[in-house]
Design an enzyme around this catalytic site. Structure first.
Site, short mmCIF file in Angstrom:
data_model
loop_
_atom_site.label_atom_id
_atom_site.label_comp_id
_atom_site.label_asym_id
_atom_site.label_seq_id
_atom_site.Cartn_x
_atom_site.Cartn_y
_atom_site.Cartn_z
N HIS A 259 5.31 6.46 -6.59
CA HIS A 259 5.61 5.06 -5.65
C HIS A 259 6.71 4.86 -5.29
O HIS A 259 7.78 5.32 -5.89
CB HIS A 259 5.18 4.03 -6.93
CG HIS A 259 3.60 3.79 -7.27
ND1 HIS A 259 2.73 3.23 -6.58
CD2 HIS A 259 3.12 4.58 -8.31
CE1 HIS A 259 1.67 3.37 -7.19
NE2 HIS A 259 1.61 4.20 -8.27
N ASN B 154 0.79 -1.24 -0.02
CA ASN B 154 0.00 0.01 0.07
C ASN B 154 1.05 1.02 -0.02
O ASN B 154 1.92 1.14 0.47
CB ASN B 154 -0.91 0.15 1.13
CG ASN B 154 -0.25 0.38 2.63
OD1 ASN B 154 0.67 -0.32 2.74
ND2 ASN B 154 -0.84 1.35 3.27
#
Length: 166
Positions: free
Chosen positions: A28, A17
């Site tokens: 990310h 997550n």
């Protein structure tokens, strides 16, 4: 956190997550101690070390990124078993739609929880999602000290070789 994804990728990497820094930056694996980007480069997936801000470049290499659970947390242990199960269900739908050659889940504990596979180990899995093969990689978080940068790159490299063979 938006995915970096497209149909027909060689490998769709799947984090557990988003961390808080990832959520704040929109990139990310943005935390400086995370070893995802170095492992990707050292394993030969990318010709140079990409910074998180250049995550969109992954698509040109046939690579993408998604997450099991969309909710950002400081630590993965803040997620509930139900969030993992629901995340696994949604991930399977996404993979069936995008049809990457490989789904690479980054974290054996997350994979076990999301896909109810308590005996899973790092490496290729028997499970497939449609025509997509599944590989479990170690969690690249700096907190996962069991895996060194060199052994992470080696395991990523095993997947890269398998993805090139197809």
């Amino acid at each position: 956190m938006p995915d970096v994804a497209a149909g027909g990728l060689r490998v769709l990497f799947c984090g557990i997550n988003p961390g808080l820094m990832t959520a704040a930056t929109g990139h990310h694996f943005a935390r400086p101690g995370n070893r995802f980007w170095p492992a990707l480069h050292r394993s030969g997936f990318t010709p140079r070390l990409l910074p998180p801000a250049e995550q969109g470049e992954l698509l040109s290499y046939g690579l993408g990124i998604t997450n099991v659970v969309a909710r950002a947390t400081a630590r993965a242990d803040e997620l509930s078993a139900e969030e993992y199960r629901e995340g696994g269900r949604l991930l399977a739908v996404k993979v069936a739609r995008l049809r990457p050659q490989w789904l690479a889940v980054l974290g054996v504990t997350a994979y076990r929880a999301a896909f109810d596979d308590p005996r899973a180990r790092v490496g290729p899995q028997v499970r497939t999602i449609g025509g997509t093969r599944v590989w479990v990689l170690p969690n690249p978080s700096g907190l996962n000290a069991h895996w060194t940068p060199a052994t992470l790159a080696e395991e990523f490299g095993r997947l890269r070789e398998a993805a090139a063979d197809r």
